[in-house]
Design an enzyme around this catalytic site. Structure first.
Site, PDB file in Angstrom:
ATOM      1  N   GLU A  77      43.412  44.175  43.070  1.00 58.46           N
ATOM      2  CA  GLU A  77      43.337  45.133  41.961  1.00 58.46           C
ATOM      3  C   GLU A  77      41.858  45.300  41.695  1.00 58.46           C
ATOM      4  O   GLU A  77      41.203  44.367  41.231  1.00 58.46           O
ATOM      5  CB  GLU A  77      44.032  44.571  40.716  1.00 58.46           C
ATOM      6  CG  GLU A  77      45.499  44.280  40.895  1.00 58.46           C
ATOM      7  CD  GLU A  77      46.308  45.512  41.200  1.00 58.46           C
ATOM      8  OE1 GLU A  77      45.858  46.620  40.872  1.00 58.46           O
ATOM      9  OE2 GLU A  77      47.377  45.372  41.789  1.00 58.46           O
TER      10      GLU A  77
ATOM     11  N   CYS B 114      39.989  47.994  33.322  1.00 62.94           N
ATOM     12  CA  CYS B 114      40.144  48.612  34.642  1.00 62.94           C
ATOM     13  C   CYS B 114      40.847  49.953  34.536  1.00 62.94           C
ATOM     14  O   CYS B 114      40.688  50.809  35.403  1.00 62.94           O
ATOM     15  CB  CYS B 114      40.924  47.682  35.558  1.00 62.94           C
ATOM     16  SG  CYS B 114      42.497  47.165  34.857  1.00 62.94           S
TER      17      CYS B 114
HETATM   18  P1  NAP Z   1      33.766  40.601  40.245  1.00 62.74           P
HETATM   19  O1  NAP Z   1      32.347  40.353  40.016  1.00 62.74           O
HETATM   20  O2  NAP Z   1      34.170  41.299  41.475  1.00 62.74           O
HETATM   21  O3  NAP Z   1      34.492  39.183  40.130  1.00 62.74           O
HETATM   22  C1  NAP Z   1      35.872  39.072  40.209  1.00 62.74           C
HETATM   23  C2  NAP Z   1      36.257  37.647  40.506  1.00 62.74           C
HETATM   24  O4  NAP Z   1      35.828  37.318  41.826  1.00 62.74           O
HETATM   25  C3  NAP Z   1      35.593  36.622  39.599  1.00 62.74           C
HETATM   26  O5  NAP Z   1      36.497  35.608  39.297  1.00 62.74           O
HETATM   27  C4  NAP Z   1      34.466  36.107  40.443  1.00 62.74           C
HETATM   28  O6  NAP Z   1      34.046  34.821  40.070  1.00 62.74           O
HETATM   29  C5  NAP Z   1      35.140  36.078  41.780  1.00 62.74           C
HETATM   30  N1  NAP Z   1      34.224  35.956  42.899  1.00 62.74           N
HETATM   31  C6  NAP Z   1      33.044  36.576  43.077  1.00 62.74           C
HETATM   32  N2  NAP Z   1      32.501  36.194  44.248  1.00 62.74           N
HETATM   33  C7  NAP Z   1      33.359  35.319  44.812  1.00 62.74           C
HETATM   34  C8  NAP Z   1      33.371  34.567  46.014  1.00 62.74           C
HETATM   35  N3  NAP Z   1      32.389  34.644  46.898  1.00 62.74           N
HETATM   36  N4  NAP Z   1      34.407  33.761  46.266  1.00 62.74           N
HETATM   37  C9  NAP Z   1      35.438  33.668  45.401  1.00 62.74           C
HETATM   38  N5  NAP Z   1      35.471  34.343  44.244  1.00 62.74           N
HETATM   39  C10 NAP Z   1      34.457  35.170  43.951  1.00 62.74           C
HETATM   40  O7  NAP Z   1      34.413  41.442  39.051  1.00 62.74           O
HETATM   41  P2  NAP Z   1      34.212  41.238  37.483  1.00 62.74           P
HETATM   42  O8  NAP Z   1      32.800  41.610  37.156  1.00 62.74           O
HETATM   43  O9  NAP Z   1      34.719  39.922  37.040  1.00 62.74           O
HETATM   44  O10 NAP Z   1      35.191  42.316  36.894  1.00 62.74           O
HETATM   45  C11 NAP Z   1      34.860  43.672  36.740  1.00 62.74           C
HETATM   46  C12 NAP Z   1      35.499  44.514  37.797  1.00 62.74           C
HETATM   47  O11 NAP Z   1      36.877  44.206  37.901  1.00 62.74           O
HETATM   48  C13 NAP Z   1      35.445  45.990  37.496  1.00 62.74           C
HETATM   49  O12 NAP Z   1      35.069  46.680  38.646  1.00 62.74           O
HETATM   50  C14 NAP Z   1      36.877  46.345  37.123  1.00 62.74           C
HETATM   51  O13 NAP Z   1      37.258  47.669  37.400  1.00 62.74           O
HETATM   52  C15 NAP Z   1      37.676  45.388  37.914  1.00 62.74           C
HETATM   53  N6  NAP Z   1      38.952  45.110  37.290  1.00 62.74           N
HETATM   54  C16 NAP Z   1      40.066  45.591  37.884  1.00 62.74           C
HETATM   55  C17 NAP Z   1      41.300  45.343  37.324  1.00 62.74           C
HETATM   56  C18 NAP Z   1      42.553  45.859  37.961  1.00 62.74           C
HETATM   57  O14 NAP Z   1      43.643  45.455  37.563  1.00 62.74           O
HETATM   58  N7  NAP Z   1      42.462  46.726  38.938  1.00 62.74           N
HETATM   59  C19 NAP Z   1      41.405  44.601  36.156  1.00 62.74           C
HETATM   60  C20 NAP Z   1      40.240  44.120  35.571  1.00 62.74           C
HETATM   61  C21 NAP Z   1      39.010  44.380  36.151  1.00 62.74           C
HETATM   62  P3  NAP Z   1      32.640  34.591  39.317  1.00 62.74           P
HETATM   63  O15 NAP Z   1      32.755  35.271  38.011  1.00 62.74           O
HETATM   64  O16 NAP Z   1      32.560  33.129  39.202  1.00 62.74           O
HETATM   65  O17 NAP Z   1      31.611  35.220  40.185  1.00 62.74           O
END
Ligand code: NAP
Length: 675
Positions: free
Chosen positions: A258, A297
């Protein structure tokens, strides 16, 4: 101030953050509030603990056992909401933001519990669809069963909804019977970890059912195999990196994503300025831009209106945004809090600069004073509204997600143009259309549904009860194609299936009955020496059968039934007209007369374990019954489902057979039976 230690919970042990853990800063004051991260966690031990302890214990239970536990969990968390609200202020949200997260998450668990009890069997196997006839005589048939995967579900969550985002994945996984390792986003991990602690304190689920990684997942993705699942929520770039992990590709590990989305909302051509639809549209856009400071999102990033009304729409939106106070989320007058961090704010500003290259700023120039906070410390920004200079030529507007309170108004000419423009997001989670014109709605669905995971229509008729453009509901599918990740979560039982394997099973009816825990036509039956209605739920066995005496259906019966009920359809009353019909040899008995006679044949009249007849399914009238034909009934126990502490549902396979041994009708009857 003492910093919160965001611990991990691995292999039954709580593990404190390491010395080099990341500092989490308050979105409001900029001061450190928590420490998160431990690079040395033993991921192999975590996975093994889940697979050795959590999985087998969960699979030992039935869907209903797990569904009841989810209900108890939701109730348990419901009494501890305040603690989660308190912790959430430092993530920048207001109380109403926390309620969406915390109460929304708990509500989702309740819905999965209810759906599990209503739509899944009280068994370890879920039957998907009907029996397939694979042979002429029925000695070899097929069906599809779903069983829980035997590995672990790794849930990697985004920062914006630390509770809802976690529970909307935990509930379907646990209902399926698959243990989970939760990895919350670091920025708000203190809230998610507090909720995990509550889940563990509740002691509702077996050891190993829920574990928590605070910080990095280390080598976990390299350890997964075909029985594991990764459910990821976050940005498209992180999703791409993680789903490209060679081990994930090599082992075809399920990977549900997602990710981000350029969601659109369309004001219909019928919704003129001053109409209830226009006002509703403005209200929904304002809510979506400012709830969670636009960090949703599903938030509306692109706002479409007929070209002639974009100016009035911008005026109405700018006036509405001007009335929203930004500032300390604890203050009652504040309508919008902060972004999660200063880094996130910088990211949003950089992306909104890209949008600004194709649009005019309508409001939100950054010269504002958030209420009750030091603007230099927190991550506050005023909501920004743009108007596109050229909706067709724009690239960034259709391709850049500024994950904050930033949206752009674009004009369209007609339904074709509107659909083509909203589809330019390249796949989204949700598109909404505010219209009262059914033709416009239908045209938008045909031309754009394939690009969106959810289409949300609203107007004056539905607005009183509508749930909001931005609210994913546990009953409805959440996810979207392309840019949105290509995944699908929630959607009731559909969401549970992501954690199960569907297997086609072929064999004889007896074997299929044993495998599916459901009597399959053609499997052996046992004739009872007692009437089955005198046996309690527990005493009834699959295949137990009552065969009744025959009853002759006379012309007088048909006439009496016709006049008594008023059903004097010609096929029952007029022999010549009936013969002219390709289906009937002459006057025939009413199908409902046959059902009534069937009940008269198989019912046992005395008070007993059968409490009520709650309906019937899949009724087929297969052969006409003429006057003086006879019918008899075979009533077979097909399936049993526990409903509550007092009674369960029995599904009976009912066959009506004529004097020549031909089937004339078949259906499934449902009764509620005491244990
Ligand atoms: P993100 O930076 O992509 O991080 C998402 C998750 O991935 C976090 O738990 C992050 O952990 C983890 N992660 C990052 N690098 C990783 C790695 N190398 N190995 C394992 N895990 C890793 O996204 P975000 O900033 O938290 O959220 C914002 C984004 O999420 C926006 O683009 C939004 O549109 C999207 N979103 C989508 C939905 C949906 O349902 N489609 C819902 C909510 C948000 P760390 O924080 O520890 O880096």
């Amino acid at each position: 101030m003492t910093l919160i230690e965001v611990n991990s919970f691995i292999g039954g042990q709580w593990i404190s953050p390491a010395k080099d853990a990341a500092q989490i800063k308050s979105a409001v004051t900029g001061q450190p509030v928590a420490l998160c991260g431990h690079a040395g966690l033993d991921m192999a031990a975590a996975r093994e603990f889940a697979i050795k302890h959590g999985g087998p214990a969960l699979r030992e239970m039935t869907f209903h056992d797990r569904a009841y536990k989810l209900k108890d969990l939701a109730t348990y968390l419901g009494t501890r909401k305040q603690e989660l609200y308190e912790l959430s202020y430092d993530t920048g949200g207001t109380l109403s933001d926390h309620k969406i997260d915390v109460d929304g998450g708990i509500g989702t668990v309740y819905v999965f519990s209810a759906k599990g009890r209503r739509e899944l069997p009280d068994a370890q196997i879920y039957l998907d669809g009907e029996v397939e006839q694979l042979s002429r005589n029925g000695s070899f048939q097929g069906l599809h069963i779903c069983t829980p995967l035997q590995g672990v579900a790794v849930h990697i969550n985004a920062y914006n909804f630390p509770v809802w985002g976690m529970l909307e994945k935990l509930a379907p996984s646990l209902l399926a019977g698959v243990p989970c390792i939760v990895k919350p986003a670091t920025a708000t991990s203190q809230v998610a970890a507090a909720c995990v602690r509550m889940i563990l304190d509740s002691e509702l689920f077996p050891d190993g059912a829920v574990q928590l990684i605070s910080g990095s997942t280390g080598n976990l993705l390299d350890l997964l195999d075909c029985q594991d699942v990764v459910s990821f929520t976050g940005s498209a770039s992180t999703a791409l990196m993680l789903r490209s992990t060679p081990n994930i590709l090599r082992n075809s590990v399920r990977f549900t994503a997602e990710q981000d989305s350029l969601n659109a909302s369309v004001l219909g051509p019928d919704a003129g300025v001053g109409s209830p639809e226009f006002d509703l549209f403005v209200k929904e856009v304002l809510t979506e831009m400012t709830t969670k400071a636009g960090q949703k999102c599903t938030a509306i990033r692109r706002i479409f209106a007929p070209e002639a009304v974009t100016r009035e729409l911008c005026d109405a939106l700018a006036a509405g945004l001007g009335r929203i106070t930004v500032g300390d989320p604890r203050l009652p007058d504040v309508g919008m809090g902060a972004l999660v961090s200063r880094a996130q704010k910088a990211d949003v500003l950089a992306k909104s600069d890209l949008i600004a290259s194709e649009a005019d700023l309508i409001c939100g120039d950054g010269l504002f004073a958030p209420l009750g906070v030091d603007p230099e410390q927190g991550a506050f920004m005023a909501p920004r509204l743009y108007r596109a200079q050229d909706a067709d030529a724009a690239k960034h507007i259709h391709g850049t997600e500024a994950f904050g309170p930033v949206s752009t108004v674009l004009g369209y000419r007609d339904a074709n143009h509107a659909a083509a423009l909203i589809n330019r997001g390249g796949g989204s989670l949700v598109a909404s259309v505010v219209t009262r014109d059914p033709k416009f709605a239908a045209e938008m669905a045909v031309k754009s549904a394939a690009y969106h995971g959810r289409l949300y229509f609203n107007n004056r008729d539905s607005m009183g009860e509508s749930t909001g453009h931005g609210s994913p509901l546990p009953h409805m599918v959440h996810g979207g194609p392309g840019r949105a990740g290509g995944g699908e979560e929630l959607g009731g039982v559909r969401g549970v299936m992501h954690y199960m394997q569907r297997t086609a099973v072929q064999g004889s009816p007896e074997i299929l009955s044993a495998v599916a825990q459901t009597w399959v036509p053609g499997a052996p039956k046992q004739t009872l020496d007692r009437h089955p209605f005198t046996l309690g739920f527990n005493a009834l066995q699959l295949g137990d059968t009552l065969e009744t005496e025959p009853r002759i259906v006379t012309l007088e019966d048909i006439e009496t039934f016709a006049h008594f009920t008023g059903d004097t359809f010609y096929a029952h009353m007029d022999d010549t007209a009936a013969r002219a019909n390709p289906f009937f040899p002459g006057r025939v008995a009413h199908g409902y007369l046959l059902l009534s006679f069937a009940a008269g044949l198989f019912v046992q009249p005395d008070p007993g374990p059968v409490l009520a007849n709650t309906g019937l399914n899949a009724l087929r009238f297969q052969k006409p019954v003429s006057p003086d034909d006879s019918i008899k009934v075979q009533l077979t126990v097909g399936h049993k489902t526990r409903r509550n502490d007092d009674y369960g549902e029995v599904r009976w396979h009912v066959l009506l057979i004529n004097q020549d041994g031909d089937q004339v009708a078949e259906y499934e009857l449902m009764t509620m039976n005491e244990y």
